[in-house]
Write a protein that holds these residues in place. Structure first.
Motif, PDB file in Angstrom:
ATOM      1  N   SER A   1       0.782  -1.144  -0.750  1.00 40.67           N
ATOM      2  CA  SER A   1      -0.028  -0.100  -0.277  1.00 40.67           C
ATOM      3  C   SER A   1       1.035   1.599  -0.202  1.00 40.67           C
ATOM      4  CB  SER A   1      -0.597  -0.330   1.413  1.00 40.67           C
ATOM      5  OG  SER A   1      -0.339  -0.128   2.274  1.00 40.67           O
ATOM      6  N   THR A   2      -0.095   2.455  -0.883  1.00 40.83           N
ATOM      7  CA  THR A   2       0.871   3.551  -0.641  1.00 40.83           C
ATOM      8  C   THR A   2       0.610   4.377   0.023  1.00 40.83           C
ATOM      9  OG1 THR A   2       2.311   3.122  -3.434  1.00 40.83           O
ATOM     10  CG2 THR A   2       1.885   5.429  -2.446  1.00 40.83           C
ATOM     11  N   CYS A   3       1.327   4.759   1.009  1.00 41.22           N
ATOM     12  CA  CYS A   3       0.347   5.835   1.716  1.00 41.22           C
ATOM     13  C   CYS A   3       0.069   7.388   1.290  1.00 41.22           C
ATOM     14  CB  CYS A   3       0.436   5.978   3.047  1.00 41.22           C
ATOM     15  SG  CYS A   3       0.192   8.011   4.486  1.00 41.22           S
ATOM     16  N   GLY A   4      -1.326   7.967   1.271  1.00 39.93           N
ATOM     17  CA  GLY A   4      -1.508   9.064   0.228  1.00 39.93           C
ATOM     18  C   GLY A   4      -1.156  10.404   1.509  1.00 39.93           C
ATOM     19  N   SER A   5      -1.209   9.818   2.743  1.00 40.17           N
ATOM     20  CA  SER A   5      -0.617  10.933   2.655  1.00 40.17           C
ATOM     21  C   SER A   5       0.837  11.333   2.584  1.00 40.17           C
ATOM     22  CB  SER A   5      -0.677  10.932   4.362  1.00 40.17           C
ATOM     23  OG  SER A   5      -0.464  12.119   5.535  1.00 40.17           O
ATOM     24  N   CYS A   6       1.419  10.552   3.328  1.00 40.32           N
ATOM     25  CA  CYS A   6       2.857  10.728   3.495  1.00 40.32           C
ATOM     26  C   CYS A   6       3.889   9.748   1.436  1.00 40.32           C
ATOM     27  CB  CYS A   6       3.861   9.960   4.477  1.00 40.32           C
ATOM     28  SG  CYS A   6       4.162   8.303   4.587  1.00 40.32           S
ATOM     29  N   GLY A   7       2.956   9.217   0.974  1.00 40.99           N
ATOM     30  CA  GLY A   7       3.588   7.816  -0.013  1.00 40.99           C
ATOM     31  C   GLY A   7       4.910   7.179   0.675  1.00 40.99           C
ATOM     32  N   ALA A   8       4.438   6.638   2.363  1.00 37.65           N
ATOM     33  CA  ALA A   8       5.826   6.153   2.563  1.00 37.65           C
ATOM     34  C   ALA A   8       4.658   4.835   2.017  1.00 37.65           C
ATOM     35  CB  ALA A   8       5.152   5.550   3.887  1.00 37.65           C
ATOM     36  N   VAL A   9       5.561   3.246   1.324  1.00 38.04           N
ATOM     37  CA  VAL A   9       4.782   2.049   0.775  1.00 38.04           C
ATOM     38  C   VAL A   9       5.044   1.003   1.490  1.00 38.04           C
ATOM     39  CG1 VAL A   9       5.166   0.561  -1.385  1.00 38.04           C
ATOM     40  CG2 VAL A   9       5.681   3.199  -1.279  1.00 38.04           C
ATOM     41  N   ARG A  10       4.034  -0.002   2.235  1.00 38.25           N
ATOM     42  CA  ARG A  10       4.567  -0.923   2.700  1.00 38.25           C
ATOM     43  C   ARG A  10       3.440  -2.320   2.603  1.00 38.25           C
ATOM     44  NH1 ARG A  10       5.078   3.358   6.197  1.00 38.25           N
ATOM     45  NH2 ARG A  10       6.650   3.415   7.913  1.00 38.25           N
ATOM     46  N   GLU A  11       3.623  -3.663   2.982  1.00 36.98           N
ATOM     47  CA  GLU A  11       2.318  -3.742   2.670  1.00 36.98           C
ATOM     48  C   GLU A  11       1.770  -4.120   3.862  1.00 36.98           C
ATOM     49  OE1 GLU A  11       4.995  -8.211   3.295  1.00 36.98           O
ATOM     50  OE2 GLU A  11       5.809  -7.970   1.596  1.00 36.98           O
ATOM     51  N   VAL A  12       0.515  -4.537   3.511  1.00 34.66           N
ATOM     52  CA  VAL A  12      -0.813  -3.997   3.991  1.00 34.66           C
ATOM     53  C   VAL A  12      -0.263  -4.997   5.536  1.00 34.66           C
ATOM     54  CG1 VAL A  12      -3.162  -4.936   4.772  1.00 34.66           C
ATOM     55  CG2 VAL A  12      -2.290  -3.620   2.260  1.00 34.66           C
ATOM     56  N   GLY A  13       0.276  -6.017   5.792  1.00 40.34           N
ATOM     57  CA  GLY A  13       0.734  -6.784   6.659  1.00 40.34           C
ATOM     58  C   GLY A  13       1.497  -6.146   7.969  1.00 40.34           C
ATOM     59  N   ALA A  14       2.119  -4.828   7.281  1.00 38.07           N
ATOM     60  CA  ALA A  14       2.329  -4.554   8.090  1.00 38.07           C
ATOM     61  C   ALA A  14       2.676  -2.814   8.338  1.00 38.07           C
ATOM     62  CB  ALA A  14       4.098  -3.964   7.719  1.00 38.07           C
ATOM     63  N   LEU A  15       0.838  -2.750   8.535  1.00 34.71           N
ATOM     64  CA  LEU A  15       0.285  -1.209   9.309  1.00 34.71           C
ATOM     65  C   LEU A  15      -0.033  -1.604  10.367  1.00 34.71           C
ATOM     66  CD1 LEU A  15      -2.428  -0.912   5.919  1.00 34.71           C
ATOM     67  CD2 LEU A  15       0.321   0.228   5.955  1.00 34.71           C
ATOM     68  N   ALA A  16      -0.282  -0.206  11.196  1.00 34.34           N
ATOM     69  CA  ALA A  16      -0.662  -0.245  12.368  1.00 34.34           C
ATOM     70  C   ALA A  16      -2.193  -0.651  12.472  1.00 34.34           C
ATOM     71  CB  ALA A  16      -0.074   1.348  13.047  1.00 34.34           C
ATOM     72  N   VAL A  17      -2.795  -1.597  12.839  1.00 36.95           N
ATOM     73  CA  VAL A  17      -4.779  -1.805  13.027  1.00 36.95           C
ATOM     74  C   VAL A  17      -5.354  -1.945  14.421  1.00 36.95           C
ATOM     75  CG1 VAL A  17      -6.091  -3.083  12.328  1.00 36.95           C
ATOM     76  CG2 VAL A  17      -4.001  -3.308  10.870  1.00 36.95           C
ATOM     77  N   TYR A  18      -5.882  -0.995  14.357  1.00 36.99           N
ATOM     78  CA  TYR A  18      -6.727  -1.146  15.837  1.00 36.99           C
ATOM     79  C   TYR A  18      -7.671  -1.543  15.222  1.00 36.99           C
ATOM     80  CZ  TYR A  18      -3.165   2.410  16.111  1.00 36.99           C
ATOM     81  OH  TYR A  18      -1.995   2.987  16.413  1.00 36.99           O
ATOM     82  N   ILE A  19      -8.560  -2.338  16.017  1.00 35.02           N
ATOM     83  CA  ILE A  19      -9.915  -2.953  16.090  1.00 35.02           C
ATOM     84  C   ILE A  19     -11.515  -2.400  16.761  1.00 35.02           C
ATOM     85  CG2 ILE A  19      -9.256  -5.511  14.805  1.00 35.02           C
ATOM     86  CD1 ILE A  19      -8.699  -6.612  17.033  1.00 35.02           C
ATOM     87  N   GLN A  20     -10.899  -2.012  18.031  1.00 30.15           N
ATOM     88  CA  GLN A  20     -11.380  -1.223  19.115  1.00 30.15           C
ATOM     89  C   GLN A  20     -12.544  -0.540  18.417  1.00 30.15           C
ATOM     90  OE1 GLN A  20      -8.156  -1.186  19.316  1.00 30.15           O
ATOM     91  NE2 GLN A  20      -7.313  -1.867  20.449  1.00 30.15           N
ATOM     92  N   ALA A  21     -12.221   0.551  17.351  1.00 30.09           N
ATOM     93  CA  ALA A  21     -13.209   0.382  16.778  1.00 30.09           C
ATOM     94  C   ALA A  21     -14.395   0.681  16.338  1.00 30.09           C
ATOM     95  CB  ALA A  21     -12.629   1.557  15.393  1.00 30.09           C
ATOM     96  N   PRO A  22     -16.134   0.081  16.034  1.00 23.03           N
ATOM     97  CA  PRO A  22     -16.669  -0.225  15.610  1.00 23.03           C
ATOM     98  C   PRO A  22     -16.777  -0.930  14.359  1.00 23.03           C
ATOM     99  CG  PRO A  22     -17.827   1.937  15.687  1.00 23.03           C
ATOM    100  CD  PRO A  22     -16.195   1.763  15.582  1.00 23.03           C
ATOM    101  N   GLY A  23     -15.267  -0.655  13.802  1.00 27.25           N
ATOM    102  CA  GLY A  23     -14.875  -1.744  12.744  1.00 27.25           C
ATOM    103  C   GLY A  23     -12.944  -2.078  12.876  1.00 27.25           C
ATOM    104  N   ALA A  24     -12.756  -1.977  11.612  1.00 27.59           N
ATOM    105  CA  ALA A  24     -11.402  -1.744  11.429  1.00 27.59           C
ATOM    106  C   ALA A  24     -10.358  -0.925  10.633  1.00 27.59           C
ATOM    107  CB  ALA A  24     -10.609  -3.216  11.149  1.00 27.59           C
ATOM    108  N   VAL A  25      -9.605  -0.404  12.031  1.00 24.77           N
ATOM    109  CA  VAL A  25      -8.639   1.062  11.446  1.00 24.77           C
ATOM    110  C   VAL A  25      -7.618   0.825  10.551  1.00 24.77           C
ATOM    111  CG1 VAL A  25      -8.498   3.295  11.435  1.00 24.77           C
ATOM    112  CG2 VAL A  25     -11.261   2.226  12.249  1.00 24.77           C
ATOM    113  N   ALA A  26      -6.849   0.773   9.443  1.00 29.37           N
ATOM    114  CA  ALA A  26      -5.491   0.681   9.830  1.00 29.37           C
ATOM    115  C   ALA A  26      -4.453   1.985   9.717  1.00 29.37           C
ATOM    116  CB  ALA A  26      -5.259  -0.367   8.663  1.00 29.37           C
ATOM    117  N   ARG A  27      -3.201   2.020  10.067  1.00 22.42           N
ATOM    118  CA  ARG A  27      -3.465   3.689   9.812  1.00 22.42           C
ATOM    119  C   ARG A  27      -1.473   3.383   9.544  1.00 22.42           C
ATOM    120  NH1 ARG A  27      -4.879   8.141  12.841  1.00 22.42           N
ATOM    121  NH2 ARG A  27      -6.598   7.883  13.368  1.00 22.42           N
ATOM    122  N   CYS A  28      -1.050   4.385   8.880  1.00 24.73           N
ATOM    123  CA  CYS A  28       0.458   4.203   8.348  1.00 24.73           C
ATOM    124  C   CYS A  28       1.012   4.282   9.210  1.00 24.73           C
ATOM    125  CB  CYS A  28       0.770   5.901   7.465  1.00 24.73           C
ATOM    126  SG  CYS A  28       2.501   6.022   7.176  1.00 24.73           S
TER     127      CYS A  28
END
Ligand SMILES: [Zn+2]
Length: 91
Positions: free
Chosen positions: A30-57
Motif C-alpha cells: 500500500s502507498t500512503c496517500g499522505s506521506c507516500g510511504a510504501v508498506r505491505e498491508v500486513g505491516a500497517l498499524a491496525v486498531y480493532i477497538q472501533a466499530p470496525g477495523a482501522v489501519a494507519r500508516c
C-alpha cells in the motif's frame, strides 16, 4: 473510432476486480496517500477497538483504510491509500 465506442459500464470490471479481491491482501503493498510511504498491508498499524477495523500508516499515522463488517455486509474505505499493488499470476 469514437471515444463513446470505447465506453463500457462497470460490469466490464468484474473479472479484474475479482482478481483484486482474490489476491493475498496482507502481502499487497500500500502507498500512503499522505506521506507516500510504501508498506505491505500486513505491516500497517491496525486498531480493532472501533466499530470496525482501522489501519494507519506507521510512519505518519494517517488513516489508510477502514473496514466494517455488520448486518451481513462489508464496507471497505480505502480513501487513505493512493495505490494498492498486489501480485497476481502472470498471463
Ligand atoms: Zn503515511
Amino acid at each position: 473510432m469514437e471515444t463513446a465506442d470505447l465506453k463500457l459500464d462497470g460490469n466490464a470490471l468484474g473479472g479484474l476486480l475479482g482478481e483484486v479481491f482474490a489476491a493475498e491482501i496482507t502481502l499487497a503493498r500500500s502507498t500512503c496517500g499522505s506521506c507516500g510511504a510504501v508498506r505491505e498491508v500486513g505491516a500497517l498499524a491496525v486498531y480493532i477497538q472501533a466499530p470496525g477495523a482501522v489501519a494507519r500508516c506507521p510512519g505518519c499515522d494517517a488513516v489508510l483504510l477502514r473496514l466494517v463488517r455488520a448486518e451481513g455486509r462489508l464496507w471497505l474505505d480505502l480513501q487513505g491509500v493512493s495505490c494498492l499493488e498486489m501480485r497476481i499470476q502472470a498471463d
